[in-house]
Scaffold this active site. Structure first.
Site, PDB file in Angstrom:
ATOM      1  N   THR A  28      -6.089  -2.701  -4.196  1.00  0.00           N
ATOM      2  CA  THR A  28      -4.435  -1.992  -4.434  1.00  0.00           C
ATOM      3  C   THR A  28      -3.866  -2.217  -2.917  1.00  0.00           C
ATOM      4  O   THR A  28      -4.992  -2.054  -2.119  1.00  0.00           O
ATOM      5  CB  THR A  28      -4.697  -0.482  -4.999  1.00  0.00           C
ATOM      6  OG1 THR A  28      -4.925  -0.310  -6.486  1.00  0.00           O
ATOM      7  CG2 THR A  28      -3.524   0.012  -4.747  1.00  0.00           C
ATOM      8  N   SER A  30      -0.775  -3.078   0.277  1.00  0.00           N
ATOM      9  CA  SER A  30       0.304  -3.701   0.971  1.00  0.00           C
ATOM     10  C   SER A  30      -0.893  -5.311   1.452  1.00  0.00           C
ATOM     11  O   SER A  30      -0.050  -6.512   0.690  1.00  0.00           O
ATOM     12  CB  SER A  30       0.852  -3.053   1.773  1.00  0.00           C
ATOM     13  OG  SER A  30      -0.230  -3.136   3.076  1.00  0.00           O
ATOM     14  N   GLY A  82      -8.216  -4.758   0.430  1.00  0.00           N
ATOM     15  CA  GLY A  82      -8.033  -4.231   1.867  1.00  0.00           C
ATOM     16  C   GLY A  82      -8.625  -3.278   2.032  1.00  0.00           C
ATOM     17  O   GLY A  82      -9.584  -3.136   0.918  1.00  0.00           O
ATOM     18  N   ASP A  84      -8.430   0.722   4.528  1.00  0.00           N
ATOM     19  CA  ASP A  84      -8.444   1.070   6.242  1.00  0.00           C
ATOM     20  C   ASP A  84      -9.526   1.165   7.331  1.00  0.00           C
ATOM     21  O   ASP A  84      -8.639   0.286   8.249  1.00  0.00           O
ATOM     22  CB  ASP A  84      -7.966   2.720   5.396  1.00  0.00           C
ATOM     23  CG  ASP A  84      -7.087   2.962   3.998  1.00  0.00           C
ATOM     24  OD1 ASP A  84      -6.100   2.507   4.033  1.00  0.00           O
ATOM     25  OD2 ASP A  84      -7.765   3.319   3.475  1.00  0.00           O
ATOM     26  N   GLY A  95      -8.326   4.103   0.306  1.00  0.00           N
ATOM     27  CA  GLY A  95      -8.176   5.444   0.012  1.00  0.00           C
ATOM     28  C   GLY A  95      -6.703   5.277   0.019  1.00  0.00           C
ATOM     29  O   GLY A  95      -6.207   6.695   0.125  1.00  0.00           O
ATOM     30  N   GLY A  97      -4.572   4.442   0.030  1.00  0.00           N
ATOM     31  CA  GLY A  97      -3.074   4.465  -1.106  1.00  0.00           C
ATOM     32  C   GLY A  97      -3.606   5.346  -2.722  1.00  0.00           C
ATOM     33  O   GLY A  97      -3.486   5.047  -3.693  1.00  0.00           O
ATOM     34  N   GLU A 103     -10.752   2.269  -7.392  1.00  0.00           N
ATOM     35  CA  GLU A 103     -11.040   0.675  -6.887  1.00  0.00           C
ATOM     36  C   GLU A 103     -12.791   0.698  -6.609  1.00  0.00           C
ATOM     37  O   GLU A 103     -13.241  -0.476  -6.673  1.00  0.00           O
ATOM     38  CB  GLU A 103     -10.993   0.246  -5.600  1.00  0.00           C
ATOM     39  CG  GLU A 103      -9.411   0.545  -5.542  1.00  0.00           C
ATOM     40  CD  GLU A 103      -8.678   1.025  -3.782  1.00  0.00           C
ATOM     41  OE1 GLU A 103      -7.447   0.352  -4.122  1.00  0.00           O
ATOM     42  OE2 GLU A 103      -9.544   1.400  -2.892  1.00  0.00           O
TER      43      GLU A 103
HETATM   44  C1  5RP Z   1      -5.989   1.863  -1.173  1.00  0.00           C
HETATM   45  C2  5RP Z   1      -6.438   1.199  -0.146  1.00  0.00           C
HETATM   46  C3  5RP Z   1      -5.784  -0.301   0.502  1.00  0.00           C
HETATM   47  O1  5RP Z   1      -7.317  -1.073   0.464  1.00  0.00           O
HETATM   48  C4  5RP Z   1      -6.058   0.627   1.858  1.00  0.00           C
HETATM   49  O2  5RP Z   1      -5.023   1.490   1.844  1.00  0.00           O
HETATM   50  C5  5RP Z   1      -5.169  -0.687   2.637  1.00  0.00           C
HETATM   51  O3  5RP Z   1      -4.154  -0.893   2.018  1.00  0.00           O
HETATM   52  P1  5RP Z   1      -3.106  -2.512   2.820  1.00  0.00           P
HETATM   53  O4  5RP Z   1      -3.571  -3.231   2.701  1.00  0.00           O
HETATM   54  O5  5RP Z   1      -1.865  -1.372   3.030  1.00  0.00           O
HETATM   55  O6  5RP Z   1      -2.968  -1.741   4.402  1.00  0.00           O
HETATM   56  O7  5RP Z   1      -7.788   1.461  -0.059  1.00  0.00           O
HETATM   57  O8  5RP Z   1      -6.545   3.233  -2.031  1.00  0.00           O
END
Ligand code: 5RP
Length: 219
Positions: A28, A30, A82, A84, A95, A97, A103
């Site tokens: 999940t 972007s 992805g 953070d 997390g 998102g 996940e």
């Molecule tokens: C969602 C996540 C995402 O993988 C993480 O936040 C990265 O997001 P992005 O690709 O938008 O930078 O853990 O729960």
């Protein structure tokens, strides 16, 4: 290159880890959105995907990708998601998102976690990004006190209800030097649904988007 272009780059590169005809675990965020778009545009036929969120499910269905329930599969060759933050051993914080629990469930089904991220996500020590923790609402205050006792400042993410009907605490001020022990310990606290440290389900490969192209880190 912009951060968005770096995400597009690694989303595309992740296609090399997908076997035609297989079922793919899909994370999940972007960056994963870029992967989903690249997968749909590639014309590659896959048997389906197991999704980690309502957001990714809706995107895949709109693009004609079949989505299966996690309970319909016994294992997945690959999970693409992805992060953070990711350290040099493949441990991650996830997390941002709010999808961390699903996940981790899908990652646990997979033989290989392929992390896709732009280079800003690579860190020496986990903790710069506020650590997401999904919690049962009635336990949030006590869990925040436990983090305070270890030097963390836990704040409830305003207006956030997860796909599982729970809340998210974002914890600032931590330096997570032993991700495996940290994940194991925090996951035992009553009311913690999932801590956003992915150490047990760490990345096997990270495709890192850099100005000079995709850097592949293997762990
Ligand atoms: C969602 C996540 C995402 O993988 C993480 O936040 C990265 O997001 P992005 O690709 O938008 O930078 O853990 O729960």
């Amino acid at each position: 290159m912009t951060q968005d272009e770096l995400k597009t780059l690694v989303g595309q590169a992740a296609l090399n880890y997908v076997t035609p005809g297989s079922i793919v675990g899909v994370g999940t965020g972007s960056t994963v959105d870029k992967f989903i778009d690249a997968l749909a545009a590639s014309g590659m036929t896959i048997a389906g995907a197991v999704s980690s969120s309502v957001r990714s499910t809706e995107r895949m269905k709109a693009l004609g990708i079949r989505v299966l329930e996690a309970s319909e599969v016994t294992s997945l060759p690959v999970y693409i998601d992805g992060a953070d933050e990711i350290d040099h051993q493949g441990h991650m914080v996830k997390g941002g998102g709010a999808a961390l629990t699903r996940e981790k469930i899908v990652a646990d089904l997979a033989e290989r976690f392929v992390c896709i991220a732009d280079e800003s996500k690579l860190v020496e020590v986990l903790g710069r990004f506020p650590l997401p923790v999904e919690v049962i609402p009635m336990a949030a205050a006590q869990i925040a006190r436990r983090f305070a006792a270890m030097g963390g400042d836990a704040q409830l993410r305003a207006g956030c209800i997860t796909d599982n009907g729970c809340h998210i605490l974002d914890v600032r001020g931590l330096q997570i030097r032993d991700p495996q022990a940290f994940e194991r310990d925090v996951n035992q606290w009553p009311g913690v649904v999932t801590v956003g440290v992915f150490a047990r389900n760490k990345a096997a490969v990270c495709l890192l988007g850099t100005a000079s192209g995709v850097r592949t880190l293997t762990y």
